[in-house]
Design an enzyme around this catalytic site. Structure first.
Site, PDB file in Angstrom:
ATOM      1  N   PRO A   2       0.807  -1.219   0.000  1.00  0.00           N
ATOM      2  CA  PRO A   2       0.000   0.000   0.000  1.00  0.00           C
ATOM      3  C   PRO A   2       0.846   1.279   0.000  1.00  0.00           C
ATOM      4  O   PRO A   2       1.583   1.551   0.934  1.00  0.00           O
ATOM      5  CB  PRO A   2      -0.818  -0.110   1.285  1.00  0.00           C
ATOM      6  CG  PRO A   2      -0.750  -1.546   1.667  1.00  0.00           C
ATOM      7  CD  PRO A   2       0.579  -2.025   1.191  1.00  0.00           C
ATOM      8  N   GLU A   3       0.722   2.025  -1.092  1.00  0.00           N
ATOM      9  CA  GLU A   3       1.306   3.361  -1.163  1.00  0.00           C
ATOM     10  C   GLU A   3       0.122   4.329  -1.214  1.00  0.00           C
ATOM     11  O   GLU A   3      -1.005   3.926  -0.927  1.00  0.00           O
ATOM     12  CB  GLU A   3       2.201   3.488  -2.402  1.00  0.00           C
ATOM     13  CG  GLU A   3       3.319   2.452  -2.422  1.00  0.00           C
ATOM     14  CD  GLU A   3       4.225   2.560  -3.651  1.00  0.00           C
ATOM     15  OE1 GLU A   3       4.321   3.647  -4.237  1.00  0.00           O
ATOM     16  OE2 GLU A   3       4.815   1.534  -4.028  1.00  0.00           O
ATOM     17  N   LYS A  36       1.035   7.705   3.903  1.00  0.00           N
ATOM     18  CA  LYS A  36       0.449   6.370   3.727  1.00  0.00           C
ATOM     19  C   LYS A  36      -0.335   5.955   4.964  1.00  0.00           C
ATOM     20  O   LYS A  36      -0.647   4.780   5.142  1.00  0.00           O
ATOM     21  CB  LYS A  36       1.564   5.348   3.443  1.00  0.00           C
ATOM     22  CG  LYS A  36       2.392   5.672   2.196  1.00  0.00           C
ATOM     23  CD  LYS A  36       3.572   4.728   2.057  1.00  0.00           C
ATOM     24  CE  LYS A  36       4.546   5.218   0.993  1.00  0.00           C
ATOM     25  NZ  LYS A  36       5.781   4.418   0.958  1.00  0.00           N
ATOM     26  N   HIS A  70      -6.462  -7.403  14.482  1.00  0.00           N
ATOM     27  CA  HIS A  70      -7.483  -6.777  15.314  1.00  0.00           C
ATOM     28  C   HIS A  70      -8.785  -6.636  14.542  1.00  0.00           C
ATOM     29  O   HIS A  70      -8.768  -6.454  13.334  1.00  0.00           O
ATOM     30  CB  HIS A  70      -7.012  -5.396  15.786  1.00  0.00           C
ATOM     31  CG  HIS A  70      -7.740  -4.932  17.007  1.00  0.00           C
ATOM     32  ND1 HIS A  70      -7.393  -5.329  18.283  1.00  0.00           N
ATOM     33  CD2 HIS A  70      -8.820  -4.121  17.155  1.00  0.00           C
ATOM     34  CE1 HIS A  70      -8.216  -4.777  19.157  1.00  0.00           C
ATOM     35  NE2 HIS A  70      -9.095  -4.036  18.507  1.00  0.00           N
ATOM     36  N   ARG A  86       3.025  -9.903   7.546  1.00  0.00           N
ATOM     37  CA  ARG A  86       4.406  -9.729   8.025  1.00  0.00           C
ATOM     38  C   ARG A  86       4.574  -8.898   9.281  1.00  0.00           C
ATOM     39  O   ARG A  86       5.707  -8.617   9.695  1.00  0.00           O
ATOM     40  CB  ARG A  86       5.259  -9.157   6.901  1.00  0.00           C
ATOM     41  CG  ARG A  86       5.434 -10.186   5.814  1.00  0.00           C
ATOM     42  CD  ARG A  86       6.440  -9.787   4.797  1.00  0.00           C
ATOM     43  NE  ARG A  86       6.183 -10.554   3.589  1.00  0.00           N
ATOM     44  CZ  ARG A  86       6.824 -10.413   2.453  1.00  0.00           C
ATOM     45  NH1 ARG A  86       7.780  -9.527   2.353  1.00  0.00           N
ATOM     46  NH2 ARG A  86       6.528 -11.134   1.418  1.00  0.00           N
TER      47      ARG A  86
END
Length: 243
Positions: A2-3, A36, A70, A86
């Site tokens: 995600p950028e 981000k 979560h 990760r």
DNA sequence: CGATTCCCCTGATAGC
DNA sequence: TGCTATCAGGGGAATC
């Protein structure tokens, strides 16, 4: 990963789904993005902040998985699932979200050419690609889009800022806007783990010209796309038409 | 201060 | 086939 375009896609989708709902009794008034980071604002001024890093996912009404870190439950029974394979991503609740502001440079989609030239002038010895990914320099660009922006601008990623001619600086600036907007329009790039807030893949992968295309033909000049390491990160570029 | 390198983690991939 | 080593990557910390 995600950028800016991916986080912006999630932001727009989430805003439609959760503004007005309550989380732990607090009313959600906005869903924002800075760099981000995705920010959910509450009516009392506090916020929830998320950074998805490499493999984070935020899925509205998603099903919990072994990678779920979560689950946030809203007052109407709907939920927001935060997954991260990760474990580089994070989320936190803050009383005041203003603190993060100073850790970021200008938003990539908001800076004008004049200001862009101005901040570049302060970093003459930096290599252009790592600089574009430096969030304190300009916020929102990561490895995929820095490669694509420099390809579109015909600038080689190792170039030092002080060697760039005005035409090249203009092309970089122009393509920051063009490429990020095009990627948002396609709901981002699902190169690996990324999916949007509705659980769908982004469509921009098919428009990538050099990222993860090592050894393939340059779509512009027919040269060969090369991959090199810059500061521990891979950089892809056409060895023929990017100078 | 600015530039560069290391490191966190784990699934995918390469190599044998 | 199956095991092991290497890789990828955002960004903060450490180093130069």
């Amino acid at each position: 990963m995600p950028e800016l375009p991916e986080v912006e896609t999630i932001r727009r989708q989430l805003r439609e789904k959760i503004v007005g709902k309550k989380l732990d009794g607090k009313k959600i008034v906005a869903v924002r993005r800075r760099a981000k980071i995705l920010i959910i604002d509450f009516s009392d001024g506090s916020s929830l902040m998320f950074h998805l890093k490499l493999t984070g996912q935020l899925i509205f009404n998603g099903e919990p998985s072994p990678y779920t870190r979560h689950v946030f439950k809203f007052d109407d029974g709907s939920r927001l699932v935060f997954n991260d394979i990760r474990k580089f991503g994070w989320w936190k609740y803050v009383k005041d979200s203003k603190d993060i502001e100073k850790t970021f440079g200008p938003e990539a989609l908001e800076i004008g050419l004049k200001d862009f030239k101005n901040i570049l002038g302060k970093r003459p010895n930096a290599k252009i690609k790592p600089l574009l990914m430096d969030q304190k320099f300009i916020a929102g660009i990561g490895n995929i889009y820095s490669d694509e922006i420099l390809f579109a601008a015909k600038v080689q990623p190792l170039r030092r800022v002080k060697t760039l001619i005005p035409k090249e600086v203009g092309a970089i600036w122009l393509n920051i806007g063009r490429i990020l907007k095009a990627a948002i329009k396609n709901r981002g790039t699902s190169e690996r783990d990324y999916i949007d807030a509705l659980g769908k893949k982004g469509d921009y992968l098919k428009y990538l010209k050099v990222y993860r295309r090592e050894g393939q033909k340059c779509p512009r000049c027919g040269g060969i796309v090369k991959r090199i390491k810059i500061g521990g990160r891979s950089a892809h570029f056409c060895s023929k038409c990017q100078r």
